[in-house]
Motif scaffolding. Structure first.
Motif, short mmCIF file in Angstrom:
data_model
loop_
_atom_site.label_atom_id
_atom_site.label_comp_id
_atom_site.label_asym_id
_atom_site.label_seq_id
_atom_site.Cartn_x
_atom_site.Cartn_y
_atom_site.Cartn_z
N ALA A 158 13.25 30.83 39.53
CA ALA A 158 12.26 29.93 38.96
C ALA A 158 10.86 30.49 39.10
CB ALA A 158 12.35 28.56 39.64
N LEU A 159 10.52 31.01 40.29
CA LEU A 159 9.19 31.60 40.49
C LEU A 159 8.99 32.82 39.61
CD1 LEU A 159 8.81 31.26 44.37
CD2 LEU A 159 7.62 29.95 42.61
N LEU A 160 10.04 33.64 39.47
CA LEU A 160 9.94 34.80 38.58
C LEU A 160 9.64 34.37 37.16
CD1 LEU A 160 10.34 37.76 37.74
CD2 LEU A 160 12.81 37.34 37.72
N HIS A 161 10.37 33.38 36.65
CA HIS A 161 10.15 32.93 35.28
C HIS A 161 8.77 32.31 35.12
CE1 HIS A 161 14.72 32.62 34.21
NE2 HIS A 161 14.28 33.85 34.28
N LEU A 162 8.35 31.49 36.06
CA LEU A 162 7.03 30.85 35.96
C LEU A 162 5.93 31.90 35.96
CD1 LEU A 162 7.59 27.86 38.41
CD2 LEU A 162 7.20 27.68 35.95
N GLU A 163 5.99 32.83 36.87
CA GLU A 163 4.93 33.84 36.96
C GLU A 163 4.92 34.76 35.74
OE1 GLU A 163 5.43 35.86 40.66
OE2 GLU A 163 4.98 34.09 41.87
N PHE A 164 6.09 35.17 35.29
CA PHE A 164 6.15 36.10 34.16
C PHE A 164 5.63 35.45 32.88
CE2 PHE A 164 8.78 38.85 31.17
CZ PHE A 164 8.01 39.99 31.37
N VAL A 165 6.01 34.20 32.64
CA VAL A 165 5.58 33.52 31.42
C VAL A 165 4.08 33.21 31.47
CG1 VAL A 165 5.83 31.40 30.06
CG2 VAL A 165 7.86 32.55 30.94
N VAL A 166 3.61 32.66 32.58
CA VAL A 166 2.17 32.32 32.68
C VAL A 166 1.33 33.58 32.56
CG1 VAL A 166 0.38 31.46 34.23
CG2 VAL A 166 2.53 30.20 33.99
N ALA A 167 1.74 34.65 33.24
CA ALA A 167 0.96 35.89 33.18
C ALA A 167 0.84 36.41 31.76
CB ALA A 167 1.59 36.94 34.08
N ASN A 168 1.91 36.39 30.99
CA ASN A 168 1.86 36.89 29.62
C ASN A 168 1.04 35.99 28.71
OD1 ASN A 168 3.72 39.39 28.86
ND2 ASN A 168 4.70 38.34 30.56
N LEU A 169 1.15 34.68 28.87
CA LEU A 169 0.35 33.78 28.04
C LEU A 169 -1.14 33.95 28.30
CD1 LEU A 169 2.46 30.48 28.17
CD2 LEU A 169 2.23 32.06 26.24
N VAL A 170 -1.51 34.15 29.54
CA VAL A 170 -2.93 34.30 29.88
C VAL A 170 -3.43 35.69 29.49
CG1 VAL A 170 -4.57 34.38 31.81
CG2 VAL A 170 -2.85 32.56 31.69
N ALA A 171 -2.59 36.71 29.63
CA ALA A 171 -3.02 38.06 29.27
C ALA A 171 -3.20 38.23 27.77
CB ALA A 171 -2.00 39.08 29.79
N GLU A 172 -2.35 37.59 26.98
CA GLU A 172 -2.38 37.78 25.53
C GLU A 172 -3.40 36.89 24.83
OE1 GLU A 172 -0.78 39.88 23.61
OE2 GLU A 172 0.45 40.83 25.15
N PHE A 173 -3.68 35.70 25.40
CA PHE A 173 -4.49 34.72 24.69
C PHE A 173 -5.51 34.06 25.61
CE2 PHE A 173 -0.13 34.61 23.00
CZ PHE A 173 -0.35 35.01 21.68
N GLU A 174 -6.60 33.62 25.01
CA GLU A 174 -7.53 32.74 25.70
C GLU A 174 -7.26 31.32 25.22
OE1 GLU A 174 -12.32 31.93 26.36
OE2 GLU A 174 -11.65 33.75 25.33
#
Length: 517
Positions: free
Chosen positions: A463-479
């Motif tokens: 769960a932590l892996l999925h949460l961190e990976f998804v949030v990191a990509n959404l924030v890195a790609e978009f404002e």
């Protein structure tokens, strides 16, 4: 109309039985139940009618103030429910005395139908069957080397999520991310459940549609947990819909299970691909029964697959949306997180980058504290003893009595979390406020949202892996910004998880490549 007919009859019945019960004296020589108001069975019909806009938490807060950290509510006549609303007491019950509270209360009729009579992990009684099922999940699916096998599935799911956000942006720049998150998580969990070879787009879409229907309907099905002989007649259409949903689960999932079996049977002996998915592990599993062992039936595997898919998708999608809502409302936190991601990962985020992002982990943990996907952990029950129950803080906990832990309330305890209603990831960094509070267990107590005792969530690392990976990509790609004139609304709605009543709408701008690097 049928709801309120049942509601009226239920209140009359509850009042009569509650008055009778309140006149009875407790048996002498035994510790009493925890204190509590005797007539709260009035709220039972509201809960079991599936009234998702009815909140019991105000009643729980008032009971906590009046009766202390352990109290009893009669949600239904003669069926006491014990609540624990304190970190330290929860730690003593679930960690220090985990074996004493390791069981589950008896399942109601809807749960028995969807779990194949409690042949799953979340509702199964503590015993040989539960131990076999849980050890299989932790040892053959959630073991770290197994999780790494699905890194490609996670990358493809996140790529699809980013593409979906980009498509919505192309219209008017406003993105509603909720549905995209569910699709991404179902892509990953369908691959993990049935294997990547069977997780085609059409299969994922069908699984998502059916399981989302289950998630949004499950609360309403709880009406059949009360006087089922009557409620099945009063709520005939709902009863038929529930049976139809279970039948459709079997129609969809059994062919996928049989396809896994066919692939496994033709696999070369010793090929590691023979145990490449959750279903593969279930096909070879032997469960105890009548002094011997047997294989799982197709129906039991459907229940386990449905449990696996729901547990890994709904709560994760809900928490990501809550986190993104907070990042939209507090752009300074979003900016700090993006800066950390750029510094560590540059233009391409890999899973091995995540452990080097402490602020990202703090954001995720703060999201789980502030917006736990369940406001209560799954109910526990006392394991069997010679006296028919155990004691807790000097009170009696009878066998089969539901014991509930108020995760959301603990996360808002100002004594542990200063300024508790504010989203402040810094509190999870070294030296942050509330990070070093000692409640006879330190941080382990505050991690109670993830589980404790013998039922520590086996999927916590995933769960932590999925949460961190998804949030990191959404924030890195978009404002992510607030839509003009539409401040973020943090009102809640109860489905199987606690979700945003109004799904997040955000004005999204693609970060330039220079910004991402």
């Amino acid at each position: 109309m049928e709801d309120w007919l049942y509601h009226s009859l239920s209140i009359t019945f509850c009042l009569a039985v509650s008055l009778l019960l309140s006149s009875l004296r407790p048996v002498t020589g035994k510790p009493p139940l925890p204190p509590g108001p005797p007539l709260l069975s009035l709220i039972g019909p509201l809960i079991f009618l599936g009234r998702t806009n009815f909140s019991i938490e105000r009643i729980i807060s008032a009971a906590r103030s009046r009766y202390g950290p352990v109290f009893t509510l009669y949600l239904l006549p003669s069926r006491p429910a014990i609540f624990v609303a304190d970190h330290a007491v929860a730690h003593r019950a679930l960690v220090q005395r985990g074996a004493a509270f390791a069981d589950r209360p008896p399942a109601n009729l809807p749960s028995r139908i969807f779990s194949s009579n409690q042949h799953n992990i979340t509702s199964g009684a503590y015993g040989p069957l539960w131990l076999v099922l849980r050890r299989n999940l932790t040892g053959k699916v959630f073991q770290p080397s197994r999780l790494r096998r699905f890194a490609g599935a996670r990358r493809r799911a996140v790529a699809g999520l980013v593409a979906g956000v980009t498509r919505q942006m192309s219209a008017d720049g406003v993105v509603v991310v909720e549905g995209l998150l569910h699709r991404a998580m179902f892509r990953v969990l369908t691959s993990m459940c049935f294997g990547e070879g069977l997780a085609a787009d059409g299969v994922v879409a069908s699984v998502e549609a059916l399981q989302r229907e289950f998630l949004t309907s499950a609360i309403g099905f709880q009406v059949f947990g009360v006087c089922p002989a009557v409620t099945k007649l009063v709520f005939r259409r709902r009863w038929k819909r529930m049976l139809s949903l279970r039948h459709r689960q079997e129609e969809l999932l059994v062919p996928l299970i049989r396809a896994c079996r066919a692939q496994r049977d033709t696999a070369v002996a010793g090929d590691s691909a023979a145990v490449d998915s959750y279903v593969d592990s279930l096909l070879g599993l032997r469960i105890p029964e009548d002094g011997g062992t047997r294989n799982l039936t197709d129906g039991e595997m459907v229940s386990l697959c449905s449990e696996f898919l729901v547990a890994g998708t709904d709560s994760t999608a809900a928490v990501v949306q809550w986190i993104m809502a907070n990042l939209v409302a507090q752009p300074e936190i979003q900016g700090r997180l993006r800066a950390e991601i750029r510094q560590v990962a540059g233009a391409s985020i890999q899973e091995e980058h995540l452990p080097r992002m402490p602020f990202l982990r703090a954001v995720v943990l703060e999201g789980l504290r502030r917006h736990p996907p369940g406001h209560f952990v799954l109910p526990h029950a006392a394991t069997e003893t010679d006296g028919g129950g155990v004691t807790l803080e000097g009170f009696s906990v009878p066998r089969h009595t539901s014991v509930n832990f108020t995760v959301a309330g603990m996360g808002l305890d100002e004594a542990v979390w200063p300024d508790a209603r504010r989203f402040r990831p810094e509190r999870f960094l070294p030296g942050g406020e509330g990070a070093d509070v000692d409640l006879t267990g330190g941080k382990e107590i505050k991690m109670m949202p993830f589980g404790a005792g013998r039922r520590i969530c086996p999927g916590m690392a995933l769960a932590l892996l999925h949460l961190e990976f998804v949030v990191a990509n959404l924030v890195a790609e978009f404002e992510w910004r607030e839509v003009a004139g539409e401040p973020v609304e943090f009102a809640e709605k109860q489905e199987l998880s606690v979700v945003m009543r109004r799904p997040l709408r955000a004005s999204v701008v693609r970060c330039t490549r220079n910004e991402r690097t």
